[in-house]
Design a protein around this motif. Structure first.
Motif, short mmCIF file in Angstrom:
data_model
loop_
_atom_site.label_atom_id
_atom_site.label_comp_id
_atom_site.label_asym_id
_atom_site.label_seq_id
_atom_site.Cartn_x
_atom_site.Cartn_y
_atom_site.Cartn_z
N GLY A 20 1.22 -0.86 -0.33
CA GLY A 20 -0.13 -0.61 -0.20
C GLY A 20 0.48 1.43 0.13
N ALA A 21 1.67 1.39 0.82
CA ALA A 21 3.17 2.14 0.71
C ALA A 21 3.28 2.74 -0.55
N VAL A 22 4.12 1.93 -0.94
CA VAL A 22 4.78 2.14 -2.30
C VAL A 22 3.65 1.77 -3.17
N LEU A 23 2.63 1.57 -3.24
CA LEU A 23 1.44 2.91 -4.45
C LEU A 23 1.21 3.24 -4.67
N LEU A 24 0.89 3.71 -3.00
CA LEU A 24 0.59 5.35 -2.10
C LEU A 24 1.11 6.70 -2.53
N ASN A 25 3.24 6.20 -2.89
CA ASN A 25 4.25 7.23 -2.94
C ASN A 25 4.05 7.89 -3.83
N PRO A 26 4.31 7.80 -5.12
CA PRO A 26 4.58 8.36 -5.99
C PRO A 26 2.75 9.08 -5.93
N LEU A 27 1.55 8.46 -5.65
CA LEU A 27 0.28 9.77 -5.88
C LEU A 27 1.05 11.41 -4.56
N GLU A 28 1.82 10.77 -3.65
CA GLU A 28 2.08 11.63 -2.89
C GLU A 28 3.01 12.73 -3.14
#
Length: 265
Positions: A58-66
């Motif tokens: 989840g964090a890996v998927l969220l990071n580029p968005l953030e």
């Protein structure tokens, strides 16, 4: 129709809900004698839960968005208005108790109060009605005045938009309400993972805003691994990330935004 379809699809796209659906389908298949199919479905359900709750997926998927949008390095001009997207309050609790209980997105409203003090002449726009299909709750635009005035924001500065049910309507209804003028400076406050879709929708609506991301869920130095976070938070991150990526793709396919992964202009 788009609103209802997005809510139904979003429900089943959540890792926990999808895993339960696969598990139920596997048990049903086994009951009817399709043991291999049932076993495959149950293994898939377990794999989804393990990846979602026990890894940093989840964090890996969220990071580029953030990381996609950063706050302006400096604001030399005055700020005419601050738009705060709803999604930071516990609507059902506040409807019942009349308070201002916040959820994990509550940073949006804390930051709004900070910005209101920093830019004392700026209008504060809160946009967000009730976007739930089943659960009853109070819209964020109805709750926000209780919190913001308690934090020292003068009621006369608040502009409330409580009809919108999603980010597309946030952008359209807010522009209609405030009619921004050329040359004005408006800030858009929302969660960092939500900023790409939000910025794209406000651009599409013809409302020129500057990003002011808050509510970061990742450190910015994410890597894939096991047990990097507690299971509940990891599952929540995966759920949020999948919902946001699907939302971006769906909005792009429907023509509501021009790019599947919007970035700085």
């Amino acid at each position: 129709m788009f609103f209802y379809l997005s809510k139904v699809f979003g429900f089943f796209a959540q890792p926990l809900n999808f895993s339960i659906l696969l598990l139920a389908a596997g048990l049903l298949a086994a009951f009817f004698g399709w043991r291999r199919t049932g076993l495959t479905l149950d293994i898939a359900a377990a794999a989804i839960l393990i990846l979602s709750a026990w890894t940093s997926l989840g964090a890996v998927l969220l990071n580029p968005l953030e990381e996609r949008f950063a706050r302006p390095a400096c604001l030399s001009q005055s700020v005419d208005g601050i738009v705060v997207l709803g999604g930071g309050f516990e609507g059902a609790v506040n409807l019942a108790r009349g308070g201002y209980e916040m959820n994990s997105g509550g940073d949006r409203f804390v930051e709004a109060a900070i910005l209101a003090r920093r830019y004392p002449t700026a209008k504060i726009v809160v946009t967000g009605g009730t976007g739930a299909l089943i659960l009853k709750g109070e819209g964020d635009a109805d709750t926000a005045p209780r919190l913001l005035t308690a934090l020292g924001v003068a009621p006369v500065r608040l502009i409330l938009e409580n009809r919108s049910r999603n980010t597309f309507e946030n952008a359209v209804f807010t522009k209609e309400l405030v009619t921004p003028q050329p040359g004005e400076t408006w800030l858009l406050v929302t969660s960092a993972f939500h900023m790409p879709r939000s910025m794209a929708l406000f651009r599409k609506a013809g409302f020129d805003v500057l990003p002011w991301p808050v509510d970061y869920r990742t450190s910015g130095e994410e890597g894939f691994g096991l047990f990097r976070d507690n299971a509940a938070d990891a599952l929540q991150n995966t759920t949020v990330a999948i919902r946001e990526w699907i939302g971006l793709f769906a909005y792009w396919l429907s023509g509501r935004i021009d790019d599947p992964f919007p970035g700085p202009a």
